[in-house]
Design a protein around this motif. Structure first.
Motif, PDB file in Angstrom:
ATOM      1  N   ALA A 157      -5.509  -0.299   1.110  1.00 40.85           N
ATOM      2  CA  ALA A 157      -5.192  -1.730   1.027  1.00 40.85           C
ATOM      3  C   ALA A 157      -5.282  -2.245  -0.407  1.00 40.85           C
ATOM      4  O   ALA A 157      -4.534  -3.136  -0.800  1.00 40.85           O
ATOM      5  CB  ALA A 157      -6.125  -2.524   1.943  1.00 40.85           C
ATOM      6  N   VAL A 192       0.028  -2.883   4.870  1.00 39.45           N
ATOM      7  CA  VAL A 192      -0.443  -3.895   3.916  1.00 39.45           C
ATOM      8  C   VAL A 192       0.661  -4.153   2.888  1.00 39.45           C
ATOM      9  O   VAL A 192       1.164  -3.227   2.261  1.00 39.45           O
ATOM     10  CB  VAL A 192      -1.726  -3.413   3.199  1.00 39.45           C
ATOM     11  N   ALA A 246      -4.966  -0.287  -3.164  1.00 40.82           N
ATOM     12  CA  ALA A 246      -4.482   0.800  -4.036  1.00 40.82           C
ATOM     13  C   ALA A 246      -3.821   0.257  -5.297  1.00 40.82           C
ATOM     14  O   ALA A 246      -3.985   0.815  -6.382  1.00 40.82           O
ATOM     15  CB  ALA A 246      -3.505   1.698  -3.270  1.00 40.82           C
ATOM     16  N   TRP A 247      -3.085  -0.830  -5.174  1.00 35.84           N
ATOM     17  CA  TRP A 247      -2.427  -1.393  -6.362  1.00 35.84           C
ATOM     18  C   TRP A 247      -3.474  -1.908  -7.356  1.00 35.84           C
ATOM     19  O   TRP A 247      -3.393  -1.628  -8.552  1.00 35.84           O
ATOM     20  CB  TRP A 247      -1.480  -2.534  -5.959  1.00 35.84           C
ATOM     21  N   GLU A 248      -4.473  -2.639  -6.865  1.00 33.36           N
ATOM     22  CA  GLU A 248      -5.525  -3.164  -7.730  1.00 33.36           C
ATOM     23  C   GLU A 248      -6.272  -2.007  -8.404  1.00 33.36           C
ATOM     24  O   GLU A 248      -6.596  -2.074  -9.592  1.00 33.36           O
ATOM     25  CB  GLU A 248      -6.509  -4.035  -6.931  1.00 33.36           C
ATOM     26  N   ILE A 294      -8.055 -10.736 -11.430  1.00 38.90           N
ATOM     27  CA  ILE A 294      -6.728 -10.092 -11.310  1.00 38.90           C
ATOM     28  C   ILE A 294      -5.718 -11.077 -10.726  1.00 38.90           C
ATOM     29  O   ILE A 294      -4.532 -11.027 -11.056  1.00 38.90           O
ATOM     30  CB  ILE A 294      -6.826  -8.818 -10.429  1.00 38.90           C
ATOM     31  N   ALA A 299       0.833  -1.214   0.000  1.00 40.98           N
ATOM     32  CA  ALA A 299       0.000   0.000   0.000  1.00 40.98           C
ATOM     33  C   ALA A 299       0.867   1.263   0.000  1.00 40.98           C
ATOM     34  O   ALA A 299       0.566   2.230  -0.710  1.00 40.98           O
ATOM     35  CB  ALA A 299      -0.926  -0.006   1.212  1.00 40.98           C
ATOM     36  N   SER A 305       2.292   1.889  -3.510  1.00 42.11           N
ATOM     37  CA  SER A 305       1.258   2.449  -4.386  1.00 42.11           C
ATOM     38  C   SER A 305       1.032   3.926  -4.098  1.00 42.11           C
ATOM     39  O   SER A 305       0.867   4.744  -5.002  1.00 42.11           O
ATOM     40  CB  SER A 305      -0.066   1.704  -4.208  1.00 42.11           C
TER      41      SER A 305
END
Lengths: 411, 411
Positions: B285, A178, B287-289, B78, A89, A92
């Protein structure tokens, strides 16, 4: 060292491009890291945003923090070549702000106490501290303006002290964990290393979207500071004692009231319980590694886990209760003090065979309160002092730290 | 359903071997799951320990919980085919006790509110609830004696209610979340599904190495129970209201004192803040996705994250403060009550297009207190009631739940 704020200024006034700033960091790593061994790998082709508040800022990411574009090896052969699916996290978030997570920095195995290969930039025979060894050394050697570490005992503040860089272990969970390898979920805290206090304040304010953290940058007025020696943790070296006195005098010159603070009873008890809470959780967090790869664990982590097998739920519960009482007592205490000033380390960096002793750090990690390392100028290997504020008042900790940093620089 | 305690008895007296117990679970999955779609994959060649307190117990593992030997897909394309490096802490613990994490169970994407393919074992046109859809359905259909779920809003208690199985969402962090995909670190809680209350009490006592959780299995004496309707959350269906009354009368027959409990002010406010705390953390949590695969997110999760982008740190802090005040008030409240009895769900399982409404669950997840679903016998689709005890008193919650379960069975 490379100041994040000065890079931002150069990018804002057009004298520097983000591309050039990242290229410069890459060149510094190529030139200086072979002697330092702070950097494990560099992203060969990262996205370099041309805008964003952290555009042009190259960030070092401790190698227990997941990156989708680079291996994440936890400092252990067990994870050799391991590529996580997703960015952590915090990674990102940095990308969203325009920063470039450029390099993975060396960590002790699973952020434990077994040394890794990084040396202290000020003396290659000395430890940079751990477990965030590479992050502290990389900032100290001027490779990077910003680096991420984590602290469970003293893994941010101790290496910052040994390497002579500014660092913050923020309030518990102010920065998301995370995607960060767990050692102890009640303790693990993501922290930041930078060239100066203003740099880490700027970074923390942006990452958390809490501008207030960066607002107290001026003189914070007459501060009440408790000078705390943590007697229950044993004595500090004379050098660390002298650095603490030097910082206290600097604070007084800046208008602060500095009085001795002897911590009342619950704190010694809480300090003693830190390893129980930590190791009982580590036994669970690293259960797969212990069950399937015990022989590949380095000796200190293996021994910690061996001993942790005997800990009971009752001991853990008692440890958490004690910590809870101390947290309440600390909240009361901060009615009378704006900040606590104490040792950052036992002394200067010891020889490379260890990563040093976290005994002046671990109480504050257990309390979850923000801790800042302020480097203290002087001859020889670096020394620092630690500034602590109440939970969730990270801006205050940084403001007091900056006041002391300024006063020390003017001396 | 298959009782964990009866399997343990059979293995202890030699009438059943762990190998035969696991083979039987595998056969039931092969026979019944095609109509149920609760199971995503089965370990083709697991280690089957012949000893250990949970030897012979086949466990279903929700597919947001990491398994090294099986893909872990988070309910999302994903993560199609994604193989974690390590087992989650809870999976390692189960193996150490002799259990066999045999199958991955269907989850809604990232444990959110978009339905997955699993149907309710009692009516294929109805939802099994979510997000732990496969775990609840697999236990209800008798495929497995034990399954792991997680709850952030109502993702354990709600599907247990809809499927008619016993379940516990334990005290916050009683079971480790290391290796569990994060939605909200302040809320995510690992829970257990089983055939009856005694089965989940046994499992929880063994997994946590806290025998006391299993000791109160007998009649716990004259209990003071607060009958709570959570008016701030809106009304329950008449069916759920009748189930609550049925459970209250059963408790009284068993010797408990049941009195109405109208929750004072801080609780309505805390209930309203749950989504803010949850979604502000989910934004970090996931954020990447969100940054790299937004279009591949299912609609409800995507919309939650879209809206969450606008939440501020100040709103989050206010939410946490409100929750903190309510937790203190709840501690006081439990001076007068041994347990709270309330709805588990709004009513019976709705049609398959949704996973149902968690509105009677989310306050208790935010409070971090143990919650148990007790199935209430009757005609038609299952109904349950929820028993809640003070933080860290999971044994009490289970004892009261078992008392009500027994009294309902005798009626």
């Amino acid at each position: 060292m490379v100041s994040l704020i000065e890079l931002q200024r150069g990018i804002a006034d057009g004298s520097l491009t983000p591309q050039a700033a990242i290229a410069a960091a890459r060149a510094r790593i190529a030139e200086r890291d072979p002697a330092l061994r702070a950097i494990l790998r560099v992203d060969p082709d990262p996205v370099i945003p041309s805008t964003g508040p952290l555009a042009g800022i190259a960030v070092g990411v401790k190698d227990i923090i997941d990156t989708a574009s680079m291996a994440t090896e936890m400092g252990s052969s067990i994870y050799a070549g391991w590529r996580p699916k997703a960015d952590a996290a915090i990674v990102s978030r940095l990308k969203k702000l325009g920063a470039v997570p450029l390099a993975k920095t060396a960590t002790t195995a699973f952020a434990g106490l077994d040394p890794c290969a990084t040396v202290n930039p000020h003396d290659a025979a000395r430890t940079p501290g751990g477990s965030s060894s590479g992050s502290a050394a990389a900032v100290a050697a001027g490779l990077l303006p910003l680096a991420l570490g984590t602290q469970t005992g003293g893994s941010v503040i101790r290496p910052a002290g040994f390497c002579g860089v500014a660092a913050i272990k923020p309030s518990f969970r102010l920065l998301p964990t995370v995607g960060v390898k767990t050692f102890s979920w009640a303790l693990d805290t993501v922290g930041l290393f930078g060239a100066g206090i203003a740099d880490i304040a700027r970074a923390l304010a942006l990452i958390t979207d809490r501008p207030g953290i960066d607002l107290c940058a001026g003189a914070p007025g007459a501060m009440r500071i408790g000078l705390c020696r943590q007697d229950f943790a044993g004595a500090a070296d004379p050098d660390a004692e002298a650095a603490l006195a030097q910082a206290a005098r600097a604070a007084e010159r800046a208008g602060a009231t500095v009085t001795d603070l002897v911590l009342p009873e619950p704190f010694a008890a809480a300090w003693a319980k830190h390893p129980i809470v930590q190791d009982y959780e580590a036994r669970q967090a690293l259960a797969w590694e212990y069950a399937t790869h015990r022989d590949a664990l380095p000796p200190v982590v293996r021994e910690v886990l061996d001993r942790a097998q005997a800990l009971t739920a009752a001991e853990y519960d008692e440890g958490r209760r004690t910590a809870h009482h101390a947290r309440r007592a600390l909240k009361e205490l901060f009615g009378a003090y704006d900040a606590i000033l104490t040792y950052a380390t036992v002394g200067r960096a010891p020889a490379i065979a260890t990563t040093g002793d976290p005994r002046f750090n671990r109480l504050w990690t257990l309390m979850g309160v923000p801790c800042v390392n302020v480097p203290v100028p002087g001859d020889g290997l670096p020394l620092g002092v630690q500034v602590i504020a109440r939970f969730s008042d990270d801006g205050r900790a940084l403001a007091v730290a900056r006041m002391i940093e300024d006063a020390l620089a003017r001396a």
